[in-house]
Scaffold this motif. Structure first.
Motif, short mmCIF file in Angstrom:
data_model
loop_
_atom_site.label_atom_id
_atom_site.label_comp_id
_atom_site.label_asym_id
_atom_site.label_seq_id
_atom_site.Cartn_x
_atom_site.Cartn_y
_atom_site.Cartn_z
N SER B 221 14.44 86.70 83.45
CA SER B 221 15.84 86.09 82.98
C SER B 221 16.76 86.88 84.12
O SER B 221 16.46 87.83 84.39
N LEU B 222 17.87 86.52 84.08
CA LEU B 222 18.95 87.25 84.87
C LEU B 222 19.09 88.76 84.27
O LEU B 222 19.12 89.59 85.06
N PRO B 223 19.51 88.92 83.06
CA PRO B 223 19.72 90.08 82.42
C PRO B 223 18.67 90.92 82.48
O PRO B 223 18.76 91.94 82.90
N TYR B 226 18.39 92.20 85.96
CA TYR B 226 19.34 93.08 86.39
C TYR B 226 19.06 94.50 85.69
O TYR B 226 19.03 95.53 86.38
N GLU B 249 17.40 83.12 89.77
CA GLU B 249 18.10 83.82 88.72
C GLU B 249 17.61 85.41 88.85
O GLU B 249 18.43 86.50 88.40
N GLY B 253 19.99 88.52 89.63
CA GLY B 253 19.97 89.78 88.66
C GLY B 253 19.89 91.02 89.62
O GLY B 253 20.58 92.06 89.33
N ILE B 256 23.29 91.51 91.57
CA ILE B 256 24.37 91.96 90.97
C ILE B 256 23.96 93.39 90.45
O ILE B 256 25.03 94.47 90.63
N ARG B 259 24.81 95.46 93.73
CA ARG B 259 26.58 95.74 93.73
C ARG B 259 26.72 96.75 93.09
O ARG B 259 27.85 97.62 93.25
N ARG B 260 26.53 96.79 91.82
CA ARG B 260 26.55 97.84 90.76
C ARG B 260 26.45 99.01 91.20
O ARG B 260 27.32 100.22 90.96
N TYR B 279 23.15 78.72 91.25
CA TYR B 279 23.96 80.04 91.65
C TYR B 279 23.51 80.45 93.11
O TYR B 279 24.45 81.45 93.49
N MET B 282 26.62 80.37 95.64
CA MET B 282 27.57 81.48 95.32
C MET B 282 27.26 83.01 95.77
O MET B 282 27.88 83.88 96.08
N PHE B 283 26.19 83.18 95.87
CA PHE B 283 25.34 84.66 96.08
C PHE B 283 24.88 84.68 97.51
O PHE B 283 24.10 85.67 97.90
#
Lengths: 334, 334
Positions: B221-223, B226, B249, B253, B256, B259-260, B279, B282-283
């Motif tokens: 999953s994405l979360p 991540y 996905e 993750g 993102i 980037r963080r 998605y 977009m990325f």
């Protein structure tokens, strides 16, 4: 292979009694049911649905009609419905009915009329008047998870309340320039999005902030809201300090757009969503929590109540979203 | 309301001929079919499924069994299956079978045995041996969309190839320190994730980069990806310059997370996914494109071929993922 007649003979009951006992529908005494179950197990009997249907008049299947299976809310409700139906030993027959498609017309004109189900669950369907008439004309119990108001049993989520509460949360933190992100981005504009926009609008008006009302249109997806937010947030002079998003996916699109533009969340911009999607925690998203799986399970329970009592009048069960404050919202910048 | 007997009488044919003509299954001459259709339309007759089933031995329904309805791949395949079935006038009966649950055991032990379908489509099911035996014992045509190899008809995606190609793409850009992100993050480790890991491993070994093989475990999953990527990418000394992700996905993750952490994509880190998820664009994600809806439609077509010819031997249709280069991949930093 043993048939229902063999089971009935061994249990010493009629075929229709044996069918009722095994299908779990209609009255059979506990003793009789036990005899039939033992007979069925002894013979290794698995009921043929067609035979059970004939004997009981039931299909032991529930029809589920919904416009999207690939979107979060719909898929989550579907999973809640499926789990409860499996527990009840009932099949699920799925009808996909995207607005404005030939396939949807075929579902209404042909598939539903075949009545391969004992009851129907509509998920976020938002039928046109003619379509609703069709649904009611089928004459079997119908429960809707949102998407229909009034005339049938509904598991309702108070959409007005959710965005009103989200907007008031930002107003309470001191925000005045609050925009609504999402809705009205595609050809088809669902009622649920319109009602959420209305809740925001009402809260802004009630707080004397009508002059700040602003709607950033975007289709209901993360990429669409990302693109819309990149466009809308680019100009610092017209940039809001707060965003109420139509859903969490749309809120996350807004947050990713803000990060890309170097806008700090929540330092420069507060964002609040609706759903408590699986992405919400990862983006520390303040949101109004709803649990679609529970809505799906509640729809099955309500439908079973209608099947057990055909005279039961339509009932609306309200489910209220609950504010979850995380760190995507704070006081506006000085 | 008119019944099939009325239609048969008006058309001057037997009930079973009338049923065959209206269900579209079994041989009926064009002239007879036309007479029956006119009679049915004249009488406003809508076939009761139970009656049709009895007359034809068909349920006109296809069972679909799958472990998840809320995940992207599965929901997209389901939508492809549903659309094709609607076009064919066939119902879809859905069975949700999450690995290791009591509900899955019930589906295999009870629901499938009722045989409320003419054929079965399994989506990413990955059945255990005992479960596969059950599926085969039902004795009706079965087509799997990935998840089963060999013994039945399968729409197969070459997972090995996809990650091998993704890895070779990064190697071709000059990367040596390439990690695999995703898989092995939960209790249940799907075969598809293992095969994708193997494709990456083989490509690394073939390029003499075995010493750089590194697996960052994360649930699908994405979360989850991540969180795993935030942990794994924090230390600049051990950070890879390239990531092959088990899915888009999971890749998103990772992006993102980068980037963080202030890691530039693709300046400091190249990321490649598998899927071409909504998605991806977009990325700006470089990915191996697969189209699950087409896999679903192909599964229906193959199943219909088996229904039309019960002697047709099992067939495997291979679908190959295709590299789409966007701007998440570039040469490694100097």
């Amino acid at each position: 292979m043993a048939g229902i007649a063999d089971v009935a003979a061994l249990a010493g009951v009629s075929k229709s009694t044996a069918s009722r006992a095994l299908s779990g529908r209609g009255h059979v005494s506990a003793t009789t049911r036990a005899k039939v179950v033992v007979a069925a197990e002894t013979l290794g009997y698995v009921p043929s649905t067609t035979a059970v249907s004939l004997a009981t008049g039931h299909t032991n299947s529930i029809g589920v009609i919904m416009p999207y299976v690939t979107r979060w809310f719909f898929a989550e409700v579907l999973e809640g419905v499926q789990q409860r139906l499996l527990e009840e030993g009932l099949d699920l027959t799925l009808y996909d009915a995207k607005p404005g498609t030939a396939a949807r017309a075929r579902v209404f004109d042909d598939f539903l009329a075949r009545k391969r189900f004992d009851g129907l669950i509509a998920i976020g369907l938002e039928p046109e008047d003619r379509e609703l008439e069709r649904l009611l004309a089928i004459g079997c119990p119908l429960v809707s998870v949102v998407g229909i108001a009034g005339s049938v049993s509904v598991i309702a989520v108070d959409d007005d309340y959710a965005t009103r509460r989200a907007t008031e949360h930002l107003i309470g933190l001191g925000h005045e320039s609050i925009a609504f992100l999402g809705g009205g981005g595609g050809e088809h504009w669902p009622q649920v999005e319109r009602r959420r926009l209305e809740g925001y609008t009402a809260a802004m008006e009630d707080a004397g902030l009508a002059a700040h009302i602003s709607h950033i249109r975007a289709a209901a997806s993360l990429p669409a809201s990302y693109n819309a937010a990149v466009d809308a947030l680019g100009d610092v002079r017209s940039r809001p300090t707060g965003i109420v998003a139509v859903s969490d996916e749309v809120a996350v699109g807004g947050i990713i757009a803000a990060r890309r533009l170097g806008i700090r969340v929540p330092g420069d911009l507060s964002v609040v969503g609706i759903d408590d999607h699986e992405y919400a925690e990862m983006f520390s998203l303040t949101t109004l929590r709803q649990v679609p799986r529970e809505q799906g399970a509640a729809a099955v329970d309500l439908l079973l109540a209608h099947l057990a009592d055909p005279e039961k009048p339509p009932q609306t069960i309200h489910m209220k979203a609950r504010l979850i404050v995380r760190s995507s919202t704070a006081a506006p910048p000085e």
